[in-house]
Design a protein around this motif. Structure first.
Motif, short mmCIF file in Angstrom:
data_model
loop_
_atom_site.label_atom_id
_atom_site.label_comp_id
_atom_site.label_asym_id
_atom_site.label_seq_id
_atom_site.Cartn_x
_atom_site.Cartn_y
_atom_site.Cartn_z
N LEU A 152 0.86 -1.18 0.00
CA LEU A 152 0.00 0.00 0.00
C LEU A 152 0.89 1.24 0.00
O LEU A 152 1.80 1.36 0.82
N ILE A 158 -7.45 -2.67 4.97
CA ILE A 158 -7.43 -1.63 3.94
C ILE A 158 -8.85 -1.30 3.49
O ILE A 158 -9.22 -0.14 3.33
N ASP A 203 -9.79 -13.74 -0.40
CA ASP A 203 -9.93 -13.38 1.02
C ASP A 203 -11.30 -12.79 1.33
O ASP A 203 -11.51 -12.27 2.42
N ILE A 251 -2.08 0.58 -4.53
CA ILE A 251 -1.37 -0.68 -4.30
C ILE A 251 -0.47 -0.93 -5.51
O ILE A 251 -0.98 -1.07 -6.63
N ILE A 288 -4.36 -8.02 -7.77
CA ILE A 288 -5.00 -7.49 -6.57
C ILE A 288 -6.39 -8.10 -6.39
O ILE A 288 -6.76 -8.56 -5.29
N THR A 307 -3.77 -5.78 6.76
CA THR A 307 -4.35 -6.84 5.96
C THR A 307 -5.22 -6.20 4.87
O THR A 307 -5.56 -5.01 4.95
N LEU A 308 -5.59 -6.99 3.88
CA LEU A 308 -6.51 -6.48 2.86
C LEU A 308 -7.84 -6.06 3.49
O LEU A 308 -8.44 -5.06 3.09
N ALA A 337 -7.98 -10.40 -3.36
CA ALA A 337 -9.15 -9.87 -2.65
C ALA A 337 -10.31 -10.87 -2.68
O ALA A 337 -10.96 -11.12 -1.66
N ILE A 342 1.44 -5.22 3.14
CA ILE A 342 0.15 -5.89 3.16
C ILE A 342 0.39 -7.34 3.57
O ILE A 342 1.17 -8.05 2.93
N LEU A 366 -12.60 -4.40 -2.63
CA LEU A 366 -11.90 -3.13 -2.73
C LEU A 366 -12.64 -2.26 -3.74
O LEU A 366 -12.83 -2.67 -4.89
N VAL A 397 -12.69 -10.07 0.28
CA VAL A 397 -12.56 -8.64 0.54
C VAL A 397 -12.97 -7.88 -0.72
O VAL A 397 -12.58 -8.25 -1.83
N LEU A 445 0.50 -9.98 -0.91
CA LEU A 445 0.19 -9.90 -2.34
C LEU A 445 1.48 -10.07 -3.13
O LEU A 445 2.37 -9.22 -3.06
#
Length: 315
Positions: free
Chosen positions: A167, A186, A213, A241, A206, A182-183, A210, A261, A217, A215, A266
């Motif tokens: 990041l 973020i 996980d 990122i 990315i 962590t993601l 994500a 991160i 973004l 996540v 990543l």
């Protein structure tokens, strides 16, 4: 079909106008036009259509260009090697790089290479990994350095380095961000993110992590130009990122800050690709070897643990 006609055809295809092509070939325009007409008669189809924008290649011309360009490049390289009688490497290098590598090590590598091999000329194109791979396959490039794609390639692939994405924020960023996130953190920080678009190889990486996980973004801005992304982060309350190599000088100068991160880390895999049936000439092999060394050295400087195994596969 004469060798000279193919040479003229390729030049006209690349230059787009008879005036520019004739100047590059150092011939008069009528001589060029006559040879192109003879070539069209032999092929039995028009190769160019005149327009206000210049000479527009037809589908037949585009097909011929793809077929003959690798042959002409091989001839030029062979000629350069034969004519170089003093044992010094000579010739032309034509390679492609993803933008993050271009920003990180290209200028330094070209300076060193030119000093060591003054008889070699170098042309470098940047672009998306998929585009560069297609250009290597089609013979427009000798080799390219790309992000390793998910799909198998019909090219010879050599691993260069595994590199962490981090990041990046400006030094005046108002957020009190920890050195490691962590993601998920973020995503929950309500950061204004600027990321590359989904066409870009970095964004693929990315998004892959994500999704793995769970996540989401949601970038405020999406820009493919890494130069623009970095300027936006420097001048605004934005974060992005990127691999460290893309902002090496700015991190060292204290203009930007990097936040690791973790969980997952990543990791992108940087590889070189060449055509399996077209080995590199000595000039291209020497340049790629030097460029590979510079990338590995820079990666070691920036992230000593970059070669560790990734937490989840990127492909």
């Amino acid at each position: 079909m004469e060798f000279r006609q193919i040479q003229y055809f390729i030049c006209l295809f690349e230059e787009g106008t008879v005036t520019k092509a004739a100047r590059r070939l150092n011939i008069v325009q009528p001589a060029l036009s006559m040879q192109i007409s003879k070539l069209e008669q032999e092929v039995g189809q028009r190769l160019f259509e005149r327009s206000p924008q210049g000479m527009l290649p037809t589908a037949t011309a585009r097909h011929m260009y793809r077929l003959f360009l690798p042959i002409m490049r091989d001839f030029s390289q062979a000629r350069d090697e034969v004519l170089c009688n003093d044992g010094e490497i000579a010739g032309h290098v034509n390679i492609g790089l993803i933008a993050s590598i271009t920003e990180g090590v290209l200028a330094e590598t070209m300076t060193k290479f030119s000093a060591s091999h003054p008889k070699v000329s170098v042309t470098v194109a940047d672009g998306y990994s998929a585009t560069l791979s297609d250009w290597v396959a089609g013979g427009q490039l000798d080799a390219a350095i790309i992000n390793k794609p998910r799909r198998p390639l019909a090219l010879s692939v050599d691993h260069i380095v595994d590199e962490e994405l981090v990041l990046i924020t400006g030094t005046r960023h108002a957020g009190n961000l920890p050195a490691r996130l962590t993601l998920g953190q973020i995503a929950s920080q309500n950061l204004s993110l600027v990321l590359t678009t989904r066409r870009h190889g970095l964004r693929h990486i990315i998004d892959s992590f994500a999704q793995h996980d769970n996540v989401e973004l949601a970038p405020s801005l999406e820009v493919d130009s890494l130069v623009t992304v970095v300027k936006l982060v420097e001048q605004n309350q934005l974060a992005t990122i990127l691999p460290r190599i893309a902002v090496h000088d700015r991190l060292r100068a204290g203009i930007l800050r990097a936040h690791a991160i973790v969980s997952p880390r990543l990791i992108r895999q940087v590889v070189s690709v060449v055509h399996p049936r077209r080995p590199l000439n000595p000039a291209a092999a020497a340049f790629m070897a030097m460029l590979t060394r510079q990338i590995r050295l820079r990666a070691q400087e920036q992230a000593p643990g970059a070669n560790a195994a990734p937490d989840s596969p990127v492909g």
